[in-house]
Write a protein that holds these residues in place. Structure first.
Motif, PDB file in Angstrom:
ATOM      1  N   ALA A   1       9.647  18.384 -15.764  1.00  0.00           N
ATOM      2  CA  ALA A   1      10.361  19.390 -14.978  1.00  0.00           C
ATOM      3  C   ALA A   1      11.651  18.831 -14.416  1.00  0.00           C
ATOM      4  N   TYR A   2      12.587  19.741 -14.169  1.00  0.00           N
ATOM      5  CA  TYR A   2      13.740  19.482 -13.313  1.00  0.00           C
ATOM      6  C   TYR A   2      13.406  20.067 -11.936  1.00  0.00           C
ATOM      7  N   CYS A   3      13.612  19.268 -10.904  1.00  0.00           N
ATOM      8  CA  CYS A   3      13.372  19.781  -9.545  1.00  0.00           C
ATOM      9  C   CYS A   3      14.570  20.546  -9.019  1.00  0.00           C
ATOM     10  N   GLY A   4      15.747  20.347  -9.649  1.00  0.00           N
ATOM     11  CA  GLY A   4      16.977  20.937  -9.130  1.00  0.00           C
ATOM     12  C   GLY A   4      17.520  20.106  -7.982  1.00  0.00           C
ATOM     13  N   CYS A   5      18.649  20.509  -7.448  1.00  0.00           N
ATOM     14  CA  CYS A   5      19.217  19.786  -6.304  1.00  0.00           C
ATOM     15  C   CYS A   5      18.582  20.299  -5.014  1.00  0.00           C
ATOM     16  N   PRO A   6      18.493  19.450  -3.977  1.00  0.00           N
ATOM     17  CA  PRO A   6      17.849  19.870  -2.729  1.00  0.00           C
ATOM     18  C   PRO A   6      18.756  20.672  -1.807  1.00  0.00           C
ATOM     19  N   GLU A   7      20.058  20.692  -2.115  1.00  0.00           N
ATOM     20  CA  GLU A   7      21.010  21.425  -1.274  1.00  0.00           C
ATOM     21  C   GLU A   7      22.135  21.916  -2.171  1.00  0.00           C
ATOM     22  N   GLY A   8      22.352  23.235  -2.224  1.00  0.00           N
ATOM     23  CA  GLY A   8      23.452  23.763  -3.014  1.00  0.00           C
ATOM     24  C   GLY A   8      24.786  23.256  -2.486  1.00  0.00           C
ATOM     25  N   ARG A   9      25.760  23.101  -3.396  1.00  0.00           N
ATOM     26  CA  ARG A   9      27.056  22.543  -2.982  1.00  0.00           C
ATOM     27  C   ARG A   9      28.224  23.463  -3.284  1.00  0.00           C
ATOM     28  N   ALA A  10      27.975  24.578  -3.966  1.00  0.00           N
ATOM     29  CA  ALA A  10      29.063  25.493  -4.320  1.00  0.00           C
ATOM     30  C   ALA A  10      28.443  26.817  -4.759  1.00  0.00           C
ATOM     31  N   PHE A  11      29.309  27.791  -5.065  1.00  0.00           N
ATOM     32  CA  PHE A  11      28.813  29.121  -5.401  1.00  0.00           C
ATOM     33  C   PHE A  11      28.304  29.234  -6.828  1.00  0.00           C
ATOM     34  N   ASP A  12      28.239  28.119  -7.556  1.00  0.00           N
ATOM     35  CA  ASP A  12      27.519  28.115  -8.827  1.00  0.00           C
ATOM     36  C   ASP A  12      26.122  27.503  -8.662  1.00  0.00           C
ATOM     37  N   GLU A  13      25.716  27.285  -7.407  1.00  0.00           N
ATOM     38  CA  GLU A  13      24.385  26.762  -7.094  1.00  0.00           C
ATOM     39  C   GLU A  13      23.764  27.640  -6.012  1.00  0.00           C
ATOM     40  N   LEU A  14      23.384  28.849  -6.413  1.00  0.00           N
ATOM     41  CA  LEU A  14      22.956  29.876  -5.471  1.00  0.00           C
ATOM     42  C   LEU A  14      21.466  29.781  -5.137  1.00  0.00           C
ATOM     43  N   GLY A  15      21.121  30.316  -3.964  1.00  0.00           N
ATOM     44  CA  GLY A  15      19.722  30.539  -3.617  1.00  0.00           C
ATOM     45  C   GLY A  15      18.943  29.298  -3.219  1.00  0.00           C
ATOM     46  N   ASP A  16      17.609  29.391  -3.397  1.00  0.00           N
ATOM     47  CA  ASP A  16      16.696  28.330  -2.977  1.00  0.00           C
ATOM     48  C   ASP A  16      16.951  27.027  -3.717  1.00  0.00           C
ATOM     49  N   LYS A  17      16.944  25.933  -2.970  1.00  0.00           N
ATOM     50  CA  LYS A  17      17.042  24.591  -3.535  1.00  0.00           C
ATOM     51  C   LYS A  17      15.979  23.725  -2.874  1.00  0.00           C
ATOM     52  N   GLY A  18      15.456  22.762  -3.633  1.00  0.00           N
ATOM     53  CA  GLY A  18      14.400  21.973  -3.032  1.00  0.00           C
ATOM     54  C   GLY A  18      13.920  20.808  -3.867  1.00  0.00           C
ATOM     55  N   ILE A  19      12.627  20.513  -3.731  1.00  0.00           N
ATOM     56  CA  ILE A  19      12.018  19.352  -4.372  1.00  0.00           C
ATOM     57  C   ILE A  19      10.684  19.792  -4.993  1.00  0.00           C
ATOM     58  N   LEU A  20      10.069  18.874  -5.733  1.00  0.00           N
ATOM     59  CA  LEU A  20       8.735  19.114  -6.271  1.00  0.00           C
ATOM     60  C   LEU A  20       7.749  18.180  -5.588  1.00  0.00           C
ATOM     61  N   LEU A  21       6.604  18.729  -5.242  1.00  0.00           N
ATOM     62  CA  LEU A  21       5.607  17.970  -4.482  1.00  0.00           C
ATOM     63  C   LEU A  21       4.217  18.315  -4.993  1.00  0.00           C
ATOM     64  N   GLY A  22       3.380  17.294  -5.147  1.00  0.00           N
ATOM     65  CA  GLY A  22       2.009  17.593  -5.559  1.00  0.00           C
ATOM     66  C   GLY A  22       1.262  16.387  -6.070  1.00  0.00           C
ATOM     67  N   GLU A  23       0.146  16.661  -6.722  1.00  0.00           N
ATOM     68  CA  GLU A  23      -0.753  15.608  -7.179  1.00  0.00           C
ATOM     69  C   GLU A  23      -0.825  15.552  -8.702  1.00  0.00           C
ATOM     70  N   LEU A  24      -0.916  14.324  -9.194  1.00  0.00           N
ATOM     71  CA  LEU A  24      -1.109  14.086 -10.622  1.00  0.00           C
ATOM     72  C   LEU A  24      -2.441  13.392 -10.847  1.00  0.00           C
ATOM     73  N   ARG A  25      -3.148  13.860 -11.831  1.00  0.00           N
ATOM     74  CA  ARG A  25      -4.327  13.170 -12.351  1.00  0.00           C
ATOM     75  C   ARG A  25      -4.159  13.063 -13.852  1.00  0.00           C
ATOM     76  N   LYS A  26      -4.977  12.259 -14.465  1.00  0.00           N
ATOM     77  CA  LYS A  26      -4.961  12.186 -15.913  1.00  0.00           C
ATOM     78  C   LYS A  26      -5.357  13.552 -16.468  1.00  0.00           C
ATOM     79  N   GLY A  27      -4.457  14.197 -17.194  1.00  0.00           N
ATOM     80  CA  GLY A  27      -4.732  15.504 -17.759  1.00  0.00           C
ATOM     81  C   GLY A  27      -4.539  16.662 -16.806  1.00  0.00           C
ATOM     82  N   SER A  28      -4.003  16.403 -15.617  1.00  0.00           N
ATOM     83  CA  SER A  28      -3.835  17.465 -14.628  1.00  0.00           C
ATOM     84  C   SER A  28      -2.537  17.263 -13.853  1.00  0.00           C
ATOM     85  N   CYS A  29      -1.755  18.341 -13.742  1.00  0.00           N
ATOM     86  CA  CYS A  29      -0.491  18.307 -12.990  1.00  0.00           C
ATOM     87  C   CYS A  29      -0.485  19.464 -11.999  1.00  0.00           C
TER      88      CYS A  29
END
Length: 376
Positions: A208-236
């Motif tokens: 995955a791409y998480c995207g940028c955490p903060e938009g910097r111009a009007f070509d980066e609209l709306g929600d911006k953030g990060i990815l968070l969670g747990e990984l296991r073997k065979g599970s994301c």
């Protein structure tokens, strides 16, 4: 196996110049970026993250302030228990002049260079792989020919790059879906694209791409953030989390029925009110047909509204409404000009050329009737 908790982020672009903004607002936005990084670090601590992945373009260029460096180091020192991995990108390549080499980073930080590296975390039964840019352009895939050493472990990689289809080119580490598949990674954390993608899968590899955490111009609209969670073997089980302090919005307002600046202001505020105009950044695009004698000036609208917006930019994309009955009997220079321009607009298929013709009609009429085009 115990799940491994990760935080995947990228593309902070610290000390972006924000040339589109005024000096004061630009400096505030630089501080917003620092504050957002602080929130990311706090989140990593609160969520008891095991591994934090920073996938490139931490810095926007080589002009980074001492304040920014000091802030980053101080925040990262607050999470000594989190293993932080950085893969430099095209904006902040690892070389003799980069801050990755010149700064003394905390011991929990690992910065990948151009040679593929593997860091094994035995207590997590996890291997973290990575490579970084060493120059602004990387035309060959940094993932090509790679496959994990031990598929029984949880295998993660952090990269800055551009996922492309076979045969496509890119100056920014072109990675193909087939290369992702053949890597046999459990999770590939990517940076470079500034919009979040859903978690994709190639065989057993999630990426995955998480995207940028903060938009910097009007070509980066709306929600911006990060990815968070747990990984296991065979599970994301990784999800997107909005983290930005401010958002960029683009609003298109049809002002065909508006007769005054006051009415335009009311229409704009009605549409913007639910999007926190006092906090966020807005580009308002005025559209629709307006009378030919309405010499629209976007500065007037901006002045009427800007005390209710954190940042406001106004653009005029209106077209001119011409009275066809009056035009039929108008044999003056004005009438000939309008007839010719309307005919050209009707015959033009290309959207960009059509827009140019519409603007020529609008500003030509203003010059003929008022002696000036009213272009700011």
């Amino acid at each position: 196996m115990k799940p491994v908790k990760i935080l995947h982020c990228a593309d902070f672009h610290f000390d972006t110049p924000f040339r589109e903004l005024s000096g004061t607002v630009a400096e505030k936005r630089k501080e917003d970026l620092r504050e957002t990084f602080g929130r990311v670090v706090n989140l990593a601590r609160q969520e008891r993250v095991d591994i934090m992945l920073l996938c490139g373009d931490l810095f926007d260029n080589q002009m980074v302030s001492r304040m920014t460096i000091d802030y980053l180091i101080s925040k990262l020192r607050e999470i000594p228990e989190v293993r932080v991995f950085i893969s430099p990108g095209n904006h902040d390549p690892y070389n003799e002049n980069s801050y990755y080499q010149l700064v003394q980073w905390p011991e929990n930080i690992h910065i990948f260079k151009n040679t593929l590296e593997k860091v094994e975390i035995q207590e997590l039964n996890t291997c973290v792989y990575g490579r970084g840019f060493i120059r602004p352009h990387q035309q060959d895939s940094l993932l090509k020919g790679f496959s994990v050493d031990d598929s029984t472990k949880l295998n993660i990689m952090t990269l800055h790059g551009d996922v492309v289809q076979p045969g496509q080119c890119s100056d920014y580490n072109p990675i193909t879906p087939e290369e992702i598949k053949e890597s046999r990674l459990d999770y590939l954390a990517l940076g470079h694209r500034h919009s979040y993608t859903n978690i994709a899968k190639m065989d057993d590899t999630s990426w995955a791409y998480c995207g940028c955490p903060e938009g910097r111009a009007f070509d980066e609209l709306g929600d911006k953030g990060i990815l968070l969670g747990e990984l296991r073997k065979g599970s994301c089980n990784v999800v997107f989390k909005s983290i930005s302090k401010r958002k960029y919005f683009e609003l298109k307002i049809d002002i065909s029925s508006c007769k005054t600046y006051e009415e335009i202001g009311v229409s704009t505020l009605e549409k913007a009110s639910v999007l926190e105009p006092g906090k966020n950044l807005f580009k308002v695009i005025l559209q629709g047909e307006i009378p030919e004698d309405f010499m629209l000036n976007t500065s007037v609208i901006k002045e009427k509204l800007e005390d209710q917006f954190y940042f406001l930019k106004v653009e005029d994309e209106t077209t001119t409404r011409v009275d066809s009955e009056l035009l039929a009997n108008d044999f003056t220079l004005r009438g000939v000009f309008v007839k010719k321009m309307l005919e050209q607009i009707r015959q033009t298929q290309d959207q960009a050329d059509r827009r140019k013709a519409e603007l020529a009609l609008k500003y030509g009429l203003r010059i003929l009737e008022q002696g000036e085009a009213g272009i700011e």
